[in-house]
Motif scaffolding. Structure first.
Motif, PDB file in Angstrom:
ATOM      1  N   ALA A 195      10.526  29.648  22.196  1.00 27.94           N
ATOM      2  CA  ALA A 195       9.437  29.057  22.131  1.00 27.94           C
ATOM      3  C   ALA A 195       8.495  28.894  23.220  1.00 27.94           C
ATOM      4  CB  ALA A 195       9.691  27.598  21.442  1.00 27.94           C
ATOM      5  N   GLY A 196       9.233  29.098  24.559  1.00 26.46           N
ATOM      6  CA  GLY A 196       8.433  28.835  25.861  1.00 26.46           C
ATOM      7  C   GLY A 196       7.936  30.249  26.329  1.00 26.46           C
ATOM      8  N   ASP A 197       7.217  30.064  27.379  1.00 24.09           N
ATOM      9  CA  ASP A 197       6.620  31.211  27.979  1.00 24.09           C
ATOM     10  C   ASP A 197       6.837  31.040  29.442  1.00 24.09           C
ATOM     11  OD1 ASP A 197       5.468  32.472  25.868  1.00 24.09           O
ATOM     12  OD2 ASP A 197       3.678  31.035  26.213  1.00 24.09           O
ATOM     13  N   VAL A 198       7.187  32.207  30.130  1.00 21.55           N
ATOM     14  CA  VAL A 198       7.263  32.351  31.765  1.00 21.55           C
ATOM     15  C   VAL A 198       6.099  32.951  32.031  1.00 21.55           C
ATOM     16  CG1 VAL A 198       8.541  33.345  33.672  1.00 21.55           C
ATOM     17  CG2 VAL A 198       9.751  32.352  31.693  1.00 21.55           C
ATOM     18  N   ARG A 199       5.152  32.351  33.174  1.00 18.63           N
ATOM     19  CA  ARG A 199       3.892  32.802  33.328  1.00 18.63           C
ATOM     20  C   ARG A 199       3.841  32.922  34.877  1.00 18.63           C
ATOM     21  NH1 ARG A 199       1.089  28.535  29.591  1.00 18.63           N
ATOM     22  NH2 ARG A 199       1.763  29.225  27.539  1.00 18.63           N
ATOM     23  N   ILE A 200       3.322  33.930  35.528  1.00 21.84           N
ATOM     24  CA  ILE A 200       2.943  33.836  36.854  1.00 21.84           C
ATOM     25  C   ILE A 200       2.027  33.077  37.305  1.00 21.84           C
ATOM     26  CG2 ILE A 200       2.078  35.495  38.803  1.00 21.84           C
ATOM     27  CD1 ILE A 200       3.629  37.803  37.217  1.00 21.84           C
ATOM     28  N   GLY A 201       1.831  32.425  38.410  1.00 21.75           N
ATOM     29  CA  GLY A 201       0.773  31.772  38.842  1.00 21.75           C
ATOM     30  C   GLY A 201      -0.052  32.451  39.722  1.00 21.75           C
ATOM     31  N   GLN A 202       0.783  32.901  40.829  1.00 25.12           N
ATOM     32  CA  GLN A 202       0.017  33.855  42.031  1.00 25.12           C
ATOM     33  C   GLN A 202       1.289  34.573  42.885  1.00 25.12           C
ATOM     34  OE1 GLN A 202       0.791  33.418  45.326  1.00 25.12           O
ATOM     35  NE2 GLN A 202       1.818  31.673  45.344  1.00 25.12           N
TER      36      GLN A 202
END
Length: 293
Positions: free
Chosen positions: A268-275
């Motif tokens: 159900a979750g996401d791994v997202r790049i910040g910078q």
């Protein structure tokens, strides 16, 4: 309402800085922030090569919050972000993810149109999506506002915007909070090294939690909970830290087992790049709030 001038801005998060102001928990401050380029760019003709990297990414503050002590958690509720009506994006030589193949210099100044958009040439119109790049507290050892870590700092995470609450671990008395590096808009990754950098007025309510110890920044939006981690060892290290923090959060706050929490993030979750361009890269792990009953 309390206002804090951009003239108080510093270029490090450090316990050595005297407080620009002292407040009680629960008070609201309007922070005037410099653009991340410290007013060094005004037109497309201003070369990115001339940027003095010793005077970029200033954070307005620090704010001493009475009663905040090591082990506590500072809560920064972002109420409003009012960016300037112009900003600039740059490709700075020696900076950016493709610096070897697209080295720059290149400068583009953007102006906010009456409808709230920004023109990028004749074929692209960008919506205004203001967010905060740099937000943090003083760590035990001084660190440049260009970098990030457990104290927060230059997280460059697009979810740090109005309507959200940032949770930061307190390392020194008073927390010594600072904020800056607002972007009129920015994409995840900030791949060329900048978003549309602009000054702003940022309204934040600061409070203290004595019952919620954390090791690294957390973020709550109206729709998601997020853990944020930065690591000089690269994306894999940062993802592992943020993922472990989310598993621990779900165990403590939602009563899940370690295995249940880990699996929930996977389905159900996401791994997202910040910078991916600063000294320490930043990622976040997000889980939707609406799945909990």
């Amino acid at each position: 309402m309390i206002r804090l001038s951009k003239e108080t801005a510093t270029y490090t998060f450090s316990a050595a800085h005297p407080p620009a102001i002292r407040i009680q928990p629960g008070e609201t401050i309007v922070f005037e922030t410099l653009d991340a380029l410290d007013d060094q760019i005004h037109s497309d003709e201003d070369s990115a090569s001339k940027i003095d990297l010793g005077h970029v990414n200033a954070a307005t503050g620090p704010v001493y919050v009475e009663g905040a002590a090591p082990g506590d958690t500072l809560v920064a509720e972002i109420l409003e972000i009012k960016p300037w009506n112009w900003g600039a994006a740059l490709i700075i030589p020696g900076f950016g993810f493709l610096q070897d193949t697209i080295p720059g210099p290149y400068t583009r100044v953007f102006h906010v149109e009456p409808d709230g958009s920004m023109r990028y040439g004749s074929r692209v119109r960008l919506p205004l999506k203001p967010m905060i790049g740099t937000i943090g507290v003083a760590p035990l050892e001084p660190i440049t506002t260009l970098s990030s870590g457990a104290h927060g700092g230059n997280l460059d995470t697009t979810d740090v915007k109005a309507g959200c609450k940032m949770y930061l671990p307190v390392f020194v008395e008073g927390a010594l909070f600072g904020v800056g590096d607002v972007h009129a808009t920015m994409g995840d990754g900030e791949v060329c090294g900048t978003g549309v950098e602009c000054g702003a007025e940022v309204t934040i309510r600061l409070d203290v939690r004595h019952d919620m110890p954390i090791e690294r920044p957390r973020l709550e939006s109206p729709t998601e909970i997020m853990t944020i981690a930065s690591a000089e060892g690269g994306l894999e290290e940062a993802i592992k830290i943020a993922l472990e923090d989310m598993v621990s959060w779900l165990q403590r706050e939602k009563g899940l087992s370690q295995e249940e929490a880990y699996m929930l993030v996977s389905i159900a979750g996401d791994v997202r790049i910040g910078q991916i361009v600063d000294p320490a890269v930043t990622v976040r792990v997000a889980v939707p709030r609406g799945i909990f009953v």
